[in-house]
Design an enzyme around this catalytic site. Structure first.
Site, PDB file in Angstrom:
ATOM      1  N   GLY A   1      -2.660  12.022  -1.956  1.00  0.00           N
ATOM      2  CA  GLY A   1      -3.956  11.611  -2.491  1.00  0.00           C
ATOM      3  C   GLY A   1      -4.899  11.139  -1.404  1.00  0.00           C
ATOM      4  O   GLY A   1      -4.542  10.302  -0.563  1.00  0.00           O
TER       5      GLY A   1
ATOM      6  N   GLY B   1      -7.875   9.754  -2.128  1.00  0.00           N
ATOM      7  CA  GLY B   1      -8.819   8.818  -2.737  1.00  0.00           C
ATOM      8  C   GLY B   1      -8.745   7.467  -2.043  1.00  0.00           C
ATOM      9  O   GLY B   1      -8.315   7.357  -0.888  1.00  0.00           O
ATOM     10  N   PHE B   2      -9.148   6.419  -2.763  1.00  0.00           N
ATOM     11  CA  PHE B   2      -9.202   5.099  -2.146  1.00  0.00           C
ATOM     12  C   PHE B   2      -7.819   4.625  -1.692  1.00  0.00           C
ATOM     13  O   PHE B   2      -7.653   4.131  -0.582  1.00  0.00           O
ATOM     14  CB  PHE B   2      -9.794   4.084  -3.127  1.00  0.00           C
ATOM     15  CG  PHE B   2     -11.273   4.223  -3.288  1.00  0.00           C
ATOM     16  CD1 PHE B   2     -12.133   3.832  -2.274  1.00  0.00           C
ATOM     17  CD2 PHE B   2     -11.826   4.748  -4.447  1.00  0.00           C
ATOM     18  CE1 PHE B   2     -13.507   3.961  -2.408  1.00  0.00           C
ATOM     19  CE2 PHE B   2     -13.193   4.877  -4.600  1.00  0.00           C
ATOM     20  CZ  PHE B   2     -14.035   4.483  -3.587  1.00  0.00           C
ATOM     21  N   GLY B   3      -6.816   4.767  -2.572  1.00  0.00           N
ATOM     22  CA  GLY B   3      -5.475   4.280  -2.228  1.00  0.00           C
ATOM     23  C   GLY B   3      -4.914   5.001  -1.017  1.00  0.00           C
ATOM     24  O   GLY B   3      -4.464   4.388  -0.042  1.00  0.00           O
TER      25      GLY B   3
ATOM     26  N   VAL C   1       0.301  18.577  -5.016  1.00  0.00           N
ATOM     27  CA  VAL C   1       1.730  18.241  -5.083  1.00  0.00           C
ATOM     28  C   VAL C   1       2.244  18.610  -6.471  1.00  0.00           C
ATOM     29  O   VAL C   1       1.707  18.163  -7.486  1.00  0.00           O
ATOM     30  CB  VAL C   1       1.946  16.747  -4.773  1.00  0.00           C
ATOM     31  CG1 VAL C   1       3.391  16.341  -5.062  1.00  0.00           C
ATOM     32  CG2 VAL C   1       1.593  16.471  -3.317  1.00  0.00           C
TER      33      VAL C   1
ATOM     34  N   GLU D   1     -24.075   3.693 -16.706  1.00  0.00           N
ATOM     35  CA  GLU D   1     -24.842   4.170 -15.553  1.00  0.00           C
ATOM     36  C   GLU D   1     -25.398   5.570 -15.815  1.00  0.00           C
ATOM     37  O   GLU D   1     -26.531   5.888 -15.466  1.00  0.00           O
ATOM     38  CB  GLU D   1     -23.956   4.142 -14.304  1.00  0.00           C
ATOM     39  CG  GLU D   1     -23.629   2.707 -13.920  1.00  0.00           C
ATOM     40  CD  GLU D   1     -22.720   2.555 -12.708  1.00  0.00           C
ATOM     41  OE1 GLU D   1     -22.901   1.589 -11.963  1.00  0.00           O
ATOM     42  OE2 GLU D   1     -21.819   3.393 -12.526  1.00  0.00           O
TER      43      GLU D   1
ATOM     44  N   ASP E   1      -4.829   3.871  -9.367  1.00  0.00           N
ATOM     45  CA  ASP E   1      -4.966   4.158 -10.805  1.00  0.00           C
ATOM     46  C   ASP E   1      -3.667   4.633 -11.456  1.00  0.00           C
ATOM     47  O   ASP E   1      -3.534   4.590 -12.677  1.00  0.00           O
ATOM     48  CB  ASP E   1      -6.025   5.259 -11.017  1.00  0.00           C
ATOM     49  CG  ASP E   1      -7.442   4.738 -10.896  1.00  0.00           C
ATOM     50  OD1 ASP E   1      -7.613   3.553 -10.565  1.00  0.00           O
ATOM     51  OD2 ASP E   1      -8.380   5.521 -11.124  1.00  0.00           O
TER      52      ASP E   1
ATOM     53  N   GLN F   1     -10.940  -1.429  -5.813  1.00  0.00           N
ATOM     54  CA  GLN F   1     -10.324  -2.494  -5.021  1.00  0.00           C
ATOM     55  C   GLN F   1      -8.815  -2.599  -5.245  1.00  0.00           C
ATOM     56  O   GLN F   1      -8.071  -2.925  -4.329  1.00  0.00           O
ATOM     57  CB  GLN F   1     -10.995  -3.842  -5.321  1.00  0.00           C
ATOM     58  CG  GLN F   1     -12.235  -4.096  -4.481  1.00  0.00           C
ATOM     59  CD  GLN F   1     -11.961  -4.083  -2.981  1.00  0.00           C
ATOM     60  OE1 GLN F   1     -10.907  -4.504  -2.524  1.00  0.00           O
ATOM     61  NE2 GLN F   1     -12.902  -3.587  -2.213  1.00  0.00           N
TER      62      GLN F   1
END
Ligand SMILES: Cc1cc2nc3c(=O)[nH]c(=O)nc-3n(C[C@H](O)[C@H](O)[C@H](O)COP(=O)(O)OP(=O)(O)OC[C@H]3O[C@@H](n4cnc5c(N)ncnc54)[C@H](O)[C@@H]3O)c2cc1C
Length: 475
Positions: A25, A27-29, A93, A188, A326, A338
């Site tokens: 991944g 992404g953020f993690g 994966v 939003e 997530d 975060q």
């Protein structure tokens, strides 16, 4: 075709003695875990099914023409070009074998097996339609660049079609936009469509009045932004009303089709909203890799597909596997950036301490830095600890925080420029929508099994081992 396992470090240097860390991944993690391992003597293989790191919180600005996709999705290998201990590979994966300690990824018919000593899984979550996956065709979600570009095409396209329509009922249907889900993304999105219709497009059409567009934000829950508490939720609802968004709460979606949406209200009444553009901003489903890991390790997997992790973010009996972001379930932590960032960094530190023979860390503790959502230009709500902000102050906070976390100087610079165009002026610099963006996914879905075959692009029996990308020629 199978080749013998082989280890190749970044830069092509073999370093058989260095532990192999596989991270799934971008992404953020995943990205923050990689960065936190920059000075650790390990060989990292970062596998992502896209070649970019996506800043999801600003997807709605791509969907409404404010920012370009490149500004919120820099190429992962560019972001990591100076980090010599990481090899970035494109691939989805499809298998994790916790006994053999291998991860298998595939792209365009090329399958690669990556052995690991340490594994960090940060594959995030996708959209959930709560068992009604057929809604997706008519109400795209907001999870990827593809989603945002498709929505951009549908939103701007609806105004174009309304301009040439002759039947008033058809014009009304084309100028009705329904956003499902009154969480931060839905709020939003609805706010931005309202500003687009009433400010940006105000003078661009001759036969229709874009300002008359109907924007409906609906949710089965009784509140807007429930996670922000009653006061801020109420403030957001009033602000949305002021800019012309109809907020309908206690409204359950029972069906979605090409022409509109069926809704059941809390009193049991059924009604229909005719709308050409529907946007799904409700519900998430964690990556299937969670279920795969759950079956092999016995860790529990909840209805949203999140896998329960121990307090050190590992799986039972597998201290070498961390799951972050997530995908993980721990102490009801929310699915926010975060949690993923701090989880990625925690997992990286755990690996470093183990290598150095140090004591393990204390259990993972999430430090809540607050949450925020914009409603329109110059107006937002924000909650930081016990402090609650709203209006312009919250909007400035939102601006600063988002600029801080956008990856790369170039992206920050152009983002400021495009925000000036949109927030101070009326313009939106990203209004292009190609036919492929609007129809691409639908066309592929209608191809059915033929599409799946074309996705793999070739025979599936080519298996390369050892994570050596040099075996994988381009398709
Ligand atoms: C529209 C939207 C708005 C949001 N707004 C906010 C906000 O304002 N504030 C906030 O804090 N959070 C927000 N979030 C949530 C936040 O973006 C997520 O919590 C965060 O991205 C989670 O990070 P992650 O690393 O777990 O997953 P992700 O960032 O989703 O990354 C997962 C990565 O794994 C890759 N991947 C998935 N499956 C595979 C596979 N099988 N093989 C290889 N790679 C795979 C994906 O391509 C992706 O790169 C928002 C989310 C969305 C969708």
């Amino acid at each position: 075709m199978t080749t013998p396992p082989e280890r190749t470090a970044a830069g092509g240097r073999a370093s058989a003695e260095r532990p192999r860390v596989v991270i799934i991944g971008t992404g953020f993690g995943g990205l923050f875990a990689v960065k936190a391992l920059a000075r650790t003597p390990v060989d990292i293989t970062l596998i992502g099914k896209t070649s970019h790191h996506l800043f999801q919180p600003l997807l709605y600005q791509v969907a409404t023409g404010i920012l370009s996709e490149g500004e919120i999705a820099p190429a992962t290998r560019e972001v990591l070009r100076h980090q010599r201990n990481v090899t970035t590979l494109l691939g989805e994966v499809v298998d994790i074998d916790v006994t053999a300690r291998t991860v298998t990824s595939t792209v365009l018919g090329r399958t690669t097996v990556h052995p690991y000593d340490e594994l960090i899984v940060a594959a995030g979550a996708g959209q959930s339609y709560f068992g009604n996956d057929h809604f997706a065709e008519f109400a795209p979600g907001m999870k990827s660049i593809d989603d945002a570009l498709e929505l951009r095409g549908r939103i701007f396209g609806a105004f174009e079609l309304a301009e040439i329509a002759t039947d008033q009922a058809e014009i009304d249907r084309l100028l009705t936009f329904v956003v499902v889900g009154a969480g931060p993304t839905g709020v939003e999105m609805a706010g931005q469509i309202a500003e687009l219709a009433r400010r940006t497009l105000k003078r661009d059409f001759r036969r229709i009045n874009p300002g008359s567009a109907r924007i409906v934000l609906l949710d089965g829950a009784p509140a807007v932004l429930p996670s922000f508490g009653e006061k801020l939720g109420d403030r957001a609802r009033r602000q949305l009303n002021r800019i012309g968004v109809e907020v309908q709460l206690g409204a359950m979606v029972t069906n979605v089709d090409a022409d509109g949406i069926d809704v059941k209200d809390t009193d049991g009444q059924m009604r229909r909203i005719n709308a050409a553009t529907k946007i799904w901003a409700a519900g998430v489903q964690a990556s299937d890799l969670g279920r795969m890991l759950g079956e092999q390790t016995g860790a529990e997997v909840d209805r949203a597909g999140r896998i329960s992790v121990l307090s050190d973010l590992t799986l039972p009996g597998h201290p070498e596997i961390h799951v972050v972001g997530d995908m993980m379930a721990l102490d009801k932590l929310p699915g926010v950036a975060q949690v993923a960032i701090q989880g990625g960094r925690y997992a990286a530190k755990a690996i470093r301490l183990r290598l150095e023979g140090e004591q393990p860390q204390e259990p993972f503790r999430y430090f809540d830095k607050g949450s925020m959502a914009t409603i329109s230009r110059f107006s937002a709500v924000a909650e930081i600890g016990k402090l609650k902000f709203e209006g312009f102050v919250a909007w400035v906070l939102w601006l600063v925080v988002h600029l801080m976390y956008i990856v790369g100087f170039k992206s920050r610079f152009t983002t400021i420029f495009h925000w000036l165009i949109s927030f101070l002026g009326r313009g939106r610099s990203q209004r292009v929508a190609t036919q492929q963006q609007v129809y691409g996914r639908l066309a592929l879905e209608h191809l059915g099994p033929a599409w799946e075959a074309s996705k793999t692009g070739g025979p599936k029996d080519q298996v390369f081992e050892g994570g050596d990308a040099t075996h994988c020629e381009s398709a």
